[in-house]
Write a protein that holds these residues in place. Structure first.
Motif, PDB file in Angstrom:
ATOM      1  N   LEU A  24     -15.901   0.457  -2.296  1.00  0.00           N
ATOM      2  CA  LEU A  24     -15.324   1.200  -1.178  1.00  0.00           C
ATOM      3  C   LEU A  24     -16.156   0.904   0.064  1.00  0.00           C
ATOM      4  O   LEU A  24     -17.384   1.020   0.045  1.00  0.00           O
ATOM      5  CB  LEU A  24     -15.339   2.699  -1.479  1.00  0.00           C
ATOM      6  N   ARG A  64       0.838  -1.209   0.000  1.00  0.00           N
ATOM      7  CA  ARG A  64       0.000   0.000   0.000  1.00  0.00           C
ATOM      8  C   ARG A  64       0.871   1.258   0.000  1.00  0.00           C
ATOM      9  O   ARG A  64       0.627   2.204  -0.765  1.00  0.00           O
ATOM     10  CB  ARG A  64      -0.904  -0.007   1.219  1.00  0.00           C
ATOM     11  N   ASN A 102      -5.172   0.227  -2.844  1.00  0.00           N
ATOM     12  CA  ASN A 102      -5.453   1.214  -1.808  1.00  0.00           C
ATOM     13  C   ASN A 102      -4.377   2.282  -1.727  1.00  0.00           C
ATOM     14  O   ASN A 102      -4.676   3.437  -1.387  1.00  0.00           O
ATOM     15  CB  ASN A 102      -5.633   0.516  -0.459  1.00  0.00           C
ATOM     16  N   ASN A 138      -4.805  -5.819  -3.462  1.00  0.00           N
ATOM     17  CA  ASN A 138      -5.641  -4.917  -2.679  1.00  0.00           C
ATOM     18  C   ASN A 138      -4.813  -3.804  -2.047  1.00  0.00           C
ATOM     19  O   ASN A 138      -5.215  -2.630  -2.063  1.00  0.00           O
ATOM     20  CB  ASN A 138      -6.380  -5.710  -1.595  1.00  0.00           C
ATOM     21  N   GLU A 139      -3.671  -4.146  -1.491  1.00  0.00           N
ATOM     22  CA  GLU A 139      -2.820  -3.127  -0.879  1.00  0.00           C
ATOM     23  C   GLU A 139      -2.340  -2.116  -1.906  1.00  0.00           C
ATOM     24  O   GLU A 139      -2.364  -0.904  -1.663  1.00  0.00           O
ATOM     25  CB  GLU A 139      -1.626  -3.782  -0.184  1.00  0.00           C
ATOM     26  N   HIS A 143      -5.188   6.384  -2.708  1.00  0.00           N
ATOM     27  CA  HIS A 143      -5.167   7.010  -1.374  1.00  0.00           C
ATOM     28  C   HIS A 143      -5.894   8.347  -1.376  1.00  0.00           C
ATOM     29  O   HIS A 143      -6.596   8.691  -0.411  1.00  0.00           O
ATOM     30  CB  HIS A 143      -3.716   7.209  -0.918  1.00  0.00           C
ATOM     31  N   ARG A 170     -11.756   1.854   2.872  1.00  0.00           N
ATOM     32  CA  ARG A 170     -10.803   0.978   2.202  1.00  0.00           C
ATOM     33  C   ARG A 170     -11.442   0.433   0.933  1.00  0.00           C
ATOM     34  O   ARG A 170     -12.606   0.063   0.912  1.00  0.00           O
ATOM     35  CB  ARG A 170     -10.387  -0.172   3.128  1.00  0.00           C
ATOM     36  N   TRP A 171     -10.656   0.377  -0.141  1.00  0.00           N
ATOM     37  CA  TRP A 171     -11.118  -0.112  -1.433  1.00  0.00           C
ATOM     38  C   TRP A 171     -11.011  -1.633  -1.507  1.00  0.00           C
ATOM     39  O   TRP A 171     -10.119  -2.224  -0.887  1.00  0.00           O
ATOM     40  CB  TRP A 171     -10.292   0.502  -2.566  1.00  0.00           C
TER      41      TRP A 171
END
Length: 321
Positions: A131, A44, A72, A68-69, A76, A146-147
């Motif tokens: 989201l 992330r 996100n 996923n990280e 941001h 968080r997405w």
């Protein structure tokens, strides 16, 4: 082209040799920096840095958690498809739902070749994302947004994910057999399977109450059992908002019926029946629970929640395909 390769060394099906092959292949086509993640959340941070520096491309080598990280980090400051770096994925996890839903090969070497071809041919698409955030006015309102790329779960399925993560922390490999074993244990120990505690609320519609299981899908299939795709919400798509499959009963007969329907599901038909609720293309809705329940996104267990607000965001990120 300036690019960043984010590689997770702990990914289930990724080896050091695979990372080296991918690095050399990409470096021959672009100005590449390759970074191996060192801690939870590192991918992330790298994605956020890539967006801040205005890179052209970020390649995620790993499983759905790594993707996923990275997503996100890229988002941001919110979605901006024309400005943000494009995302490319080389699958290295045990299931790789996001990559496979995009139509990418499930083998890292084949996916690398497909990625290079896509870059030369400038093939990309803009996908929608989900989201999830704490709901204003509840004890979870301070939970940061968080997405997620392909799914989220509140209740039963998130409990299964949590059990799998516990087993992995004890050294067990992430296999489909492990998921099946933990699913059965979650079923027998689920305290709310006969009387659900979850209510789904959305603008302009009556609440849907007493839900035991609630799966939020951003694409279809929902997941894979080996090479078999499972379609919880067959109409879900990267081109629409969010779909929901919810169940208000998890008795033994109901589980047998819906599990069979899920295992035999197709792109045209998913689980259905009097205890099933299927909703399509939802932009904004909230799931509330009378008691704290497990919550997961993209297969990552995020602890217990009592309320989660979901938003489906169309055209959030450009992806190389």
């Amino acid at each position: 082209m300036r690019a960043l390769l984010v590689a997770n060394p702990a990914a289930t099906t990724t080896s050091a040799r695979t990372r080296d092959v991918l690095t050399h292949a990409l470096a021959s086509e672009m100005k590449l920096e390759a970074v191996t993640t060192e801690y939870r959340g590192h991918a992330r941070d790298l994605g956020r840095k890539a967006a801040h520096e205005g890179l052209d491309l970020v390649v995620a080598l790993g499983g759905d958690g790594t993707v996923n990280e990275v997503v996100n980090g890229l988002l941001h400051n919110g979605p901006d498809p024309e400005r943000l770096p494009r995302l490319a994925v080389v699958p290295g996890g045990s299931t790789n739902v996001f990559a496979r839903a995009l139509g990418l090969p499930n083998d890292a070497v084949e996916a690398t070749g497909a990625l290079l071809d896509a870059l030369r041919e400038q093939r990309e698409r803009t996908v929608g994302l989900g989201l999830a955030a704490g709901t204003p006015g509840t004890e979870d309102e301070s939970v940061p947004a968080r997405w997620f790329t392909f799914c989220a779960g509140f209740g039963f399925d998130a409990g299964v994910v949590g059990r799998v993560e516990q087993q992995r922390e004890r050294g067990k490999r992430s296999t489909h057999a492990l998921y099946v074993r933990q699913l059965m244990r979650q079923f027998w120990e689920e305290p709310n399977r006969h009387h659900g505690t979850v209510t789904l609320e959305r603008p302009g519609a009556d609440p849907v109450t007493d839900l035991v299981l609630s799966i939020v899908c951003n694409t279809s299939p929902w997941t894979y059992l080996g090479n078999r795709p499972l379609y919880a919400s067959p109409e879900a798509s990267f081109d629409t908002a969010l779909d929901v499959l919810a169940l208000n009963r998890l008795s033994t007969p109901a589980v047998a019926r819906y599990a069979t329907q899920l295992l035999t599901s197709t792109p045209e038909r998913g689980p259905h029946g009097k205890h099933a609720v299927s909703l399509h293309d939802l932009t904004d809705f909230t799931l509330h629970s009378k008691v704290p329940l497990p919550f997961q996104m993209d297969g990552d267990h995020l602890g217990l929640r009592t309320s989660v607000r979901f938003t489906g965001v169309r055209r959030a990120l450009r992806v190389i395909v």
